[in-house]
Design a protein around this motif. Sequence first.
Motif, PDB file in Angstrom:
ATOM      1  N   ALA A 249      81.658  20.694 -56.081  1.00 42.80           N
ATOM      2  CA  ALA A 249      81.857  22.055 -55.550  1.00 42.80           C
ATOM      3  C   ALA A 249      81.944  22.046 -54.030  1.00 42.80           C
ATOM      4  O   ALA A 249      82.886  22.598 -53.449  1.00 42.80           O
ATOM      5  CB  ALA A 249      80.740  22.985 -56.025  1.00 42.80           C
TER       6      ALA A 249
ATOM      7  N   TRP B 114      87.613  23.509 -59.367  1.00 45.39           N
ATOM      8  CA  TRP B 114      86.302  23.218 -59.934  1.00 45.39           C
ATOM      9  C   TRP B 114      86.259  23.629 -61.403  1.00 45.39           C
ATOM     10  O   TRP B 114      85.737  22.904 -62.243  1.00 45.39           O
ATOM     11  CB  TRP B 114      85.212  23.934 -59.130  1.00 45.39           C
ATOM     12  CG  TRP B 114      83.832  23.510 -59.519  1.00 45.39           C
ATOM     13  CD1 TRP B 114      83.167  22.395 -59.113  1.00 45.39           C
ATOM     14  CD2 TRP B 114      82.937  24.198 -60.404  1.00 45.39           C
ATOM     15  NE1 TRP B 114      81.915  22.349 -59.677  1.00 45.39           N
ATOM     16  CE2 TRP B 114      81.751  23.449 -60.472  1.00 45.39           C
ATOM     17  CE3 TRP B 114      83.033  25.384 -61.121  1.00 45.39           C
ATOM     18  CZ2 TRP B 114      80.665  23.831 -61.244  1.00 45.39           C
ATOM     19  CZ3 TRP B 114      81.949  25.774 -61.902  1.00 45.39           C
ATOM     20  CH2 TRP B 114      80.791  24.998 -61.949  1.00 45.39           C
TER      21      TRP B 114
ATOM     22  N   ALA C 286      76.050  25.537 -58.086  1.00 40.91           N
ATOM     23  CA  ALA C 286      77.407  25.162 -57.681  1.00 40.91           C
ATOM     24  C   ALA C 286      78.338  26.368 -57.764  1.00 40.91           C
ATOM     25  O   ALA C 286      79.171  26.586 -56.866  1.00 40.91           O
ATOM     26  CB  ALA C 286      77.931  24.021 -58.558  1.00 40.91           C
TER      27      ALA C 286
ATOM     28  N   LEU D 118      80.448  28.297 -54.586  1.00 41.51           N
ATOM     29  CA  LEU D 118      81.872  28.635 -54.598  1.00 41.51           C
ATOM     30  C   LEU D 118      82.094  30.139 -54.460  1.00 41.51           C
ATOM     31  O   LEU D 118      82.950  30.579 -53.681  1.00 41.51           O
ATOM     32  CB  LEU D 118      82.511  28.115 -55.887  1.00 41.51           C
ATOM     33  CG  LEU D 118      82.596  26.586 -55.994  1.00 41.51           C
ATOM     34  CD1 LEU D 118      82.717  26.147 -57.443  1.00 41.51           C
ATOM     35  CD2 LEU D 118      83.748  26.057 -55.164  1.00 41.51           C
TER      36      LEU D 118
END
Length: 183
Positions: A73, A89, A126, A130
């Motif tokens: 990430a 991702w 993660a 993002l």
Amino acid sequence: MAERRTRADALSNRTRILHVARELLSSTSDLPMNAVAKAAGVGQGTLYRNFPTREALLTEVYRADVDRLVASAASLLEQHEPVAALRRWLDEVADYARVKRGVLAALEPRSGHALAASHSGPIGEAVDLLLDAGKREGSIRVDVDAHDVLILLGSLSRLDGTEAAGRARRILGLIVDGLRARG
């Protein structure tokens, strides 16, 4: 000097075993230890020295995939704008989901649930990384959080193997489109 050679060989064997197990699990939940050893080019003793049980091997494949997914990430955000990083991702998540399905199907149900639950925190972190990058930039909706995304990603687990290959990327695109900020 001989000691370093042994350690390098042992690491190489372990890496090869994990790679082979992961590849086998991407297409089936049946993971005979002798097939893993044969495909990895190692003997049974080497396999069992590294992974004393089938469950230990499955757990390590799962853990390694989660670690790789979580670490990617930040790396993707360094290379891409937040929405593009999120999409890339999520493509990695689709690959991970294929292996995850195989691991969880191969484990006893109680062990599989415990394993999945133990890694949901790092995966959520993660996703937060993002999403937060996209929110700061204005490209991701401010009213979504990691839990929302994880619930949406759960839909991938409902797809069987043949359906997942064709639909997963499309569903991920729909998820990203739904996460985009409007206006």
